[in-house]
Design a protein around this motif. Sequence first.
Motif, mmCIF file in Angstrom:
data_model
loop_
_atom_site.group_PDB
_atom_site.id
_atom_site.type_symbol
_atom_site.label_atom_id
_atom_site.label_comp_id
_atom_site.label_asym_id
_atom_site.label_seq_id
_atom_site.Cartn_x
_atom_site.Cartn_y
_atom_site.Cartn_z
ATOM 1 N N MET A 1 32.326 29.268 19.191
ATOM 2 C CA MET A 1 32.559 28.406 20.361
ATOM 3 C C MET A 1 32.052 29.106 21.617
ATOM 4 O O MET A 1 32.267 30.302 21.789
ATOM 5 N N PHE A 2 31.393 28.360 22.475
ATOM 6 C CA PHE A 2 30.836 28.922 23.700
ATOM 7 C C PHE A 2 31.837 28.824 24.847
ATOM 8 O O PHE A 2 32.489 27.808 25.038
ATOM 9 N N PHE A 3 31.974 29.908 25.603
ATOM 10 C CA PHE A 3 32.819 29.914 26.783
ATOM 11 C C PHE A 3 31.964 30.287 27.990
ATOM 12 O O PHE A 3 31.311 31.326 27.990
ATOM 13 N N LEU A 4 31.973 29.430 29.001
ATOM 14 C CA LEU A 4 31.243 29.720 30.224
ATOM 15 C C LEU A 4 31.947 30.854 30.963
ATOM 16 O O LEU A 4 33.145 30.780 31.227
ATOM 17 N N ARG A 5 31.202 31.900 31.293
ATOM 18 C CA ARG A 5 31.783 33.005 32.039
ATOM 19 C C ARG A 5 32.013 32.571 33.481
ATOM 20 O O ARG A 5 31.130 31.995 34.103
ATOM 21 N N VAL A 6 33.173 32.875 33.994
ATOM 22 C CA VAL A 6 33.501 32.574 35.382
ATOM 23 C C VAL A 6 33.866 33.878 36.061
ATOM 24 O O VAL A 6 34.833 34.539 35.683
ATOM 25 N N TYR A 7 33.070 34.275 37.056
ATOM 26 C CA TYR A 7 33.279 35.540 37.749
ATOM 27 C C TYR A 7 34.056 35.303 39.043
ATOM 28 O O TYR A 7 33.656 34.484 39.866
ATOM 29 N N ASP A 8 35.170 36.037 39.209
ATOM 30 C CA ASP A 8 35.900 35.934 40.464
ATOM 31 C C ASP A 8 35.359 36.959 41.454
ATOM 32 O O ASP A 8 34.460 37.747 41.139
ATOM 33 N N PHE A 9 35.914 36.970 42.664
ATOM 34 C CA PHE A 9 35.357 37.822 43.707
ATOM 35 C C PHE A 9 35.588 39.304 43.407
ATOM 36 O O PHE A 9 34.789 40.159 43.817
ATOM 37 N N ASN A 10 36.655 39.622 42.695
ATOM 38 C CA ASN A 10 36.888 41.022 42.312
ATOM 39 C C ASN A 10 35.759 41.537 41.428
ATOM 40 O O ASN A 10 35.398 42.715 41.493
ATOM 41 N N TYR A 11 35.224 40.651 40.613
ATOM 42 C CA TYR A 11 34.081 41.025 39.778
ATOM 43 C C TYR A 11 32.876 41.350 40.649
ATOM 44 O O TYR A 11 32.180 42.345 40.424
ATOM 45 N N ALA A 12 32.635 40.518 41.666
ATOM 46 C CA ALA A 12 31.521 40.767 42.584
ATOM 47 C C ALA A 12 31.714 42.090 43.316
ATOM 48 O O ALA A 12 30.771 42.864 43.481
ATOM 49 N N LEU A 13 32.941 42.374 43.739
ATOM 50 C CA LEU A 13 33.233 43.628 44.440
ATOM 51 C C LEU A 13 32.957 44.840 43.558
ATOM 52 O O LEU A 13 32.471 45.868 44.028
ATOM 53 N N ALA A 14 33.258 44.706 42.266
ATOM 54 C CA ALA A 14 33.084 45.828 41.343
ATOM 55 C C ALA A 14 31.627 46.233 41.203
ATOM 56 O O ALA A 14 31.320 47.384 40.896
ATOM 57 N N TYR A 15 30.702 45.287 41.439
ATOM 58 C CA TYR A 15 29.276 45.562 41.282
ATOM 59 C C TYR A 15 28.541 45.597 42.626
ATOM 60 O O TYR A 15 27.319 45.551 42.659
ATOM 61 N N SER A 16 29.286 45.694 43.723
ATOM 62 C CA SER A 16 28.662 45.662 45.042
ATOM 63 C C SER A 16 28.360 47.061 45.558
ATOM 64 O O SER A 16 28.993 48.031 45.157
ATOM 65 N N TYR A 17 27.378 47.173 46.445
ATOM 66 C CA TYR A 17 27.059 48.447 47.074
ATOM 67 C C TYR A 17 27.505 48.485 48.528
ATOM 68 O O TYR A 17 27.453 49.520 49.185
ATOM 69 N N ALA A 18 27.959 47.335 49.038
ATOM 70 C CA ALA A 18 28.547 47.261 50.372
ATOM 71 C C ALA A 18 29.542 46.106 50.338
ATOM 72 O O ALA A 18 29.205 45.004 49.905
ATOM 73 N N LYS A 19 30.783 46.347 50.773
ATOM 74 C CA LYS A 19 31.796 45.305 50.576
ATOM 75 C C LYS A 19 32.856 45.300 51.667
ATOM 76 O O LYS A 19 33.134 46.309 52.319
ATOM 77 N N GLY A 20 33.437 44.102 51.851
ATOM 78 C CA GLY A 20 34.550 43.890 52.747
ATOM 79 C C GLY A 20 35.586 43.050 52.029
ATOM 80 O O GLY A 20 35.524 42.882 50.811
ATOM 81 N N ASP A 21 36.537 42.496 52.770
ATOM 82 C CA ASP A 21 37.603 41.719 52.147
ATOM 83 C C ASP A 21 37.115 40.403 51.550
ATOM 84 O O ASP A 21 37.659 39.938 50.548
ATOM 85 N N SER A 22 36.110 39.809 52.167
ATOM 86 C CA SER A 22 35.679 38.486 51.704
ATOM 87 C C SER A 22 34.160 38.341 51.593
ATOM 88 O O SER A 22 33.656 37.265 51.298
#
Length: 255
Positions: A1-22
């Motif tokens: 069964m296929f599940f669409l991956r849904v990335y939340d903002f914490n996921y984006a923060l984990a892979y960021s090189y510059a980040k803030g609260d939002s």
Amino acid sequence: MFFLRVYDFNYALAYSYAKGDSVCLSLDARAQAEPLHRHEYYELSYIYHGKGVHVINGISYPVEKGSLILMSKKDSHSFYSLNEFSMINCCFISRKKLNYFPVDESTSIISLNEDTEKEVEAIIKTIEIELKQKEKNYEYVIQSSIDLLLLLFNRSSNSKITAEPIWSDLLAYISDNYATVTFQDALKIMNMSKSNFCRKFRNQFSVSFLTYVNQIRIKSAQRLLTTTTMTLSEISEQIGYGSNLCRFHEDFKKF
């Protein structure tokens, strides 16, 4: 069964090189392929090097240096490289204080001219500096910078990139079924002979069909390793390598 991956903002923060609260900036340097997914945040992606194809909501779009992509929270997408594909992503949660965000939140991809490319790169650099230094009122500078990116985006809306529908059905199918898709599936979807399909696929994507699928599988494995507690055997089974751990390890090192 296929599940669409849904990335939340914490996921984006984990892979960021510059980040803030939002707001954060992430980098896909020399990216090969990214399986189908969706974000719980907005994303402005700027292609700063190479060529690739972005598949958004099942439609494939050719992108290259100077392309700018705006995606809303409702869009599902994947991408793959044709030639040293690299991009910077500006991810942000809210659009409430942005004056130039499209009212209908429709996804658009545009091609910037050389002068506008330089403007966009300078704005992204400003966002990076503000996120890293966090001096007084830096949030307002970032908000204004994103607004300026959106303004440039809207001004260039007459340079929209058109879709390449010939590969859309196949790419969407691979994104949804990369763990089980077969060569015969591809031939059936494209209604081509084996020799014709192999030639056209390699001309378009610069790799064989099997290599392309395995790149997506390995990219998914990399995500699972960093975001789950699954074992290598479990990951191998889920992404389509079954119990063939030797082949899984070989491809993991290769890609």
